[in-house]
Design an enzyme around this catalytic site. Structure first.
Site, PDB file in Angstrom:
ATOM      1  N   ILE A 267       5.191  -4.333  10.196  1.00  0.00           N
ATOM      2  CA  ILE A 267       5.458  -3.796   8.864  1.00  0.00           C
ATOM      3  C   ILE A 267       5.110  -2.322   8.952  1.00  0.00           C
ATOM      4  O   ILE A 267       3.945  -1.950   9.091  1.00  0.00           O
ATOM      5  CB  ILE A 267       4.661  -4.526   7.780  1.00  0.00           C
ATOM      6  CG1 ILE A 267       5.154  -5.978   7.671  1.00  0.00           C
ATOM      7  CG2 ILE A 267       4.814  -3.825   6.425  1.00  0.00           C
ATOM      8  CD1 ILE A 267       4.413  -6.834   6.676  1.00  0.00           C
TER       9      ILE A 267
ATOM     10  N   TYR B 299      -2.754 -10.156   4.547  1.00  0.00           N
ATOM     11  CA  TYR B 299      -2.716  -8.735   4.924  1.00  0.00           C
ATOM     12  C   TYR B 299      -4.146  -8.261   5.118  1.00  0.00           C
ATOM     13  O   TYR B 299      -4.932  -8.215   4.172  1.00  0.00           O
ATOM     14  CB  TYR B 299      -1.987  -7.948   3.829  1.00  0.00           C
ATOM     15  CG  TYR B 299      -1.900  -6.449   4.016  1.00  0.00           C
ATOM     16  CD1 TYR B 299      -2.165  -5.821   5.237  1.00  0.00           C
ATOM     17  CD2 TYR B 299      -1.522  -5.639   2.943  1.00  0.00           C
ATOM     18  CE1 TYR B 299      -2.063  -4.463   5.383  1.00  0.00           C
ATOM     19  CE2 TYR B 299      -1.421  -4.263   3.071  1.00  0.00           C
ATOM     20  CZ  TYR B 299      -1.693  -3.680   4.291  1.00  0.00           C
ATOM     21  OH  TYR B 299      -1.598  -2.319   4.422  1.00  0.00           O
TER      22      TYR B 299
ATOM     23  N   ARG C 175      -8.865   0.207   4.551  1.00  0.00           N
ATOM     24  CA  ARG C 175      -8.510   0.444   3.148  1.00  0.00           C
ATOM     25  C   ARG C 175      -9.357  -0.382   2.183  1.00  0.00           C
ATOM     26  O   ARG C 175      -9.674   0.065   1.091  1.00  0.00           O
ATOM     27  CB  ARG C 175      -7.034   0.084   2.925  1.00  0.00           C
ATOM     28  CG  ARG C 175      -6.047   1.087   3.468  1.00  0.00           C
ATOM     29  CD  ARG C 175      -5.698   2.128   2.421  1.00  0.00           C
ATOM     30  NE  ARG C 175      -4.606   2.973   2.851  1.00  0.00           N
ATOM     31  CZ  ARG C 175      -4.034   3.896   2.087  1.00  0.00           C
ATOM     32  NH1 ARG C 175      -4.433   4.068   0.846  1.00  0.00           N
ATOM     33  NH2 ARG C 175      -3.076   4.646   2.544  1.00  0.00           N
TER      34      ARG C 175
ATOM     35  N   LYS D 175      -0.190  -9.929   8.356  1.00  0.00           N
ATOM     36  CA  LYS D 175      -0.031  -8.530   8.753  1.00  0.00           C
ATOM     37  C   LYS D 175      -1.414  -8.055   9.168  1.00  0.00           C
ATOM     38  O   LYS D 175      -2.312  -7.913   8.338  1.00  0.00           O
ATOM     39  CB  LYS D 175       0.508  -7.683   7.588  1.00  0.00           C
ATOM     40  CG  LYS D 175       0.580  -6.193   7.919  1.00  0.00           C
ATOM     41  CD  LYS D 175       0.993  -5.364   6.698  1.00  0.00           C
ATOM     42  CE  LYS D 175       0.971  -3.869   7.018  1.00  0.00           C
ATOM     43  NZ  LYS D 175       1.305  -3.045   5.833  1.00  0.00           N
TER      44      LYS D 175
ATOM     45  N   THR E  82       0.832  -1.211   0.000  1.00  0.00           N
ATOM     46  CA  THR E  82       0.000   0.000   0.000  1.00  0.00           C
ATOM     47  C   THR E  82       0.863   1.255   0.000  1.00  0.00           C
ATOM     48  O   THR E  82       0.652   2.178  -0.796  1.00  0.00           O
ATOM     49  CB  THR E  82      -0.922   0.013   1.236  1.00  0.00           C
ATOM     50  OG1 THR E  82      -1.688  -1.185   1.262  1.00  0.00           O
ATOM     51  CG2 THR E  82      -1.850   1.211   1.203  1.00  0.00           C
ATOM     52  N   THR E  83       1.871   1.281   0.881  1.00  0.00           N
ATOM     53  CA  THR E  83       2.753   2.443   0.986  1.00  0.00           C
ATOM     54  C   THR E  83       3.580   2.632  -0.276  1.00  0.00           C
ATOM     55  O   THR E  83       3.991   3.745  -0.609  1.00  0.00           O
ATOM     56  CB  THR E  83       3.669   2.296   2.211  1.00  0.00           C
ATOM     57  OG1 THR E  83       2.853   2.033   3.363  1.00  0.00           O
ATOM     58  CG2 THR E  83       4.479   3.554   2.473  1.00  0.00           C
TER      59      THR E  83
ATOM     60  N   TYR F  29     -12.784  -3.443  -2.387  1.00  0.00           N
ATOM     61  CA  TYR F  29     -13.947  -2.917  -3.100  1.00  0.00           C
ATOM     62  C   TYR F  29     -15.085  -3.914  -3.268  1.00  0.00           C
ATOM     63  O   TYR F  29     -16.241  -3.591  -3.018  1.00  0.00           O
ATOM     64  CB  TYR F  29     -13.570  -2.347  -4.481  1.00  0.00           C
ATOM     65  CG  TYR F  29     -14.730  -1.646  -5.156  1.00  0.00           C
ATOM     66  CD1 TYR F  29     -15.121  -0.377  -4.737  1.00  0.00           C
ATOM     67  CD2 TYR F  29     -15.457  -2.266  -6.167  1.00  0.00           C
ATOM     68  CE1 TYR F  29     -16.206   0.261  -5.318  1.00  0.00           C
ATOM     69  CE2 TYR F  29     -16.546  -1.637  -6.756  1.00  0.00           C
ATOM     70  CZ  TYR F  29     -16.914  -0.372  -6.326  1.00  0.00           C
ATOM     71  OH  TYR F  29     -17.996   0.245  -6.894  1.00  0.00           O
TER      72      TYR F  29
END
Length: 301
Positions: free
Chosen positions: A203, A133, A138, A161, A44-45, A107
């Site tokens: 993380i 994850y 998000r 995560k 994501t980052t 989504y």
């Protein structure tokens, strides 16, 4: 190997929005030098949502090249279509990456059975170790502990995560998974409590610019010295919070440029450059963390 302070690496870009190889190499060297346990490339980052598949693969492979075997690389391979995630995962087979980080489909909001079947299908189509994850803020869906426990029984799903910030999940999962199943926090604000409750590491977004301190905190925590770990973490608490005032990775890219770790804080639409108010807040946070001083050019390499 995959414990302690793992950085969720930003993807540096030049002012034209293209991948900046110079800055990426500098970042990888910074993490090797400062003892970061592993690098997550294009999570994501790392702006996985705005890189096309060719760019995505290119950044992961560059990160592998620059690491030169000195630090494990975890590839972000999540997608909201199972076939797409399988396809991306298979691109990294026999590449040298340590594992894949696979976010829950976003989504389309699958059920728990849909989530189980999604990760099961990926597991069956690769030999690469898979880290689940979960970041419902998000993605719009939550991978609950019972489903994680069920998935942990599959051959190459090695950990999760967990980025909900819900610390009660550590014990719920840990009690019913194999001893070697890895529990990693995805929330910088609560990661130390997460480790104290039985987690293996974090993380981290903050680790992009505070690699040495994050590594030291995790090292002390894994040694059981939580008193000293908390003293160091207190210096970072304002920074942990400030890096999420605007959508990640807007603040962390600006902060990394501010301390001379990357050449540009360029970010792709629909994300936009940082606001002036957030800059002021971040300067205060960087000073409080003893990472930045006025008129000082920092180069930690």
């Amino acid at each position: 190997m995959l414990k302690g302070s793992i950085v969720a690496l930003i993807t540096p870009m030049n002012e034209k929005g293209r991948i900046c190889k110079f800055s990426l190499k500098k970042l990888v060297n910074y993490h090797v030098k400062n003892g970061t346990s592993a690098i997550v490339s294009v999570g994501t980052t790392g702006e996985s949502a705005t890189l096309n598949q060719s760019e995505h693969i290119h950044v992961v492979m560059l990160t592998l090249e620059f690491s030169d075997g000195k630090i494990p690389i975890i590839a972000g391979t999540g997608a909201n279509a199972t076939k797409e995630s399988i396809s991306l995962t298979k691109k990294f087979e026999n590449s040298g990456i340590a594992a894949c980080l696979n976010v829950t489909p976003y989504y389309n909001k699958p059920t728990q059975e849909g989530l189980y079947q999604h990760f099961k299908s990926i597991s069956e189509n690769t030999e690469l170790p898979q880290i689940l994850y979960n970041v419902p803020s998000r993605t719009g869906c939550d991978l609950i502990p019972n489903t994680v426990i069920k998935l942990s029984k599959l051959k190459n799903i090695i950990g999760i995560k967990e980025a909900t910030g819900d610390l009660s999940r550590v014990n719920k999962i840990k009690q019913k998974v194999k001893k070697d199943f890895i529990l990693i926090s995805g929330d910088d604000c609560t990661f130390l409590d997460f480790i104290q409750l039985g987690g293996n590491g974090v993380i981290s977004v903050t680790a992009n610019i505070a690699a040495k301190k994050m590594q030291k905190i995790c090292q002390l925590a894994n040694e059981g010295n939580f008193k000293k770990a908390r003293l160091i973490n207190q210096e970072l608490e304002i920074l942990h919070q400030s890096l999420f005032i605007e959508s990640n990775p807007i603040p962390i890219k600006w902060a990394a440029k501010k301390i001379n770790l990357i050449l540009s804080d360029k970010i792709r639409l629909p994300l936009t450059k940082i606001s002036d108010n957030t800059k002021i807040t971040l300067i205060h946070a960087l000073k409080n963390a003893k990472i930045y001083k006025k008129e000082e050019k920092n180069d930690f390499l």
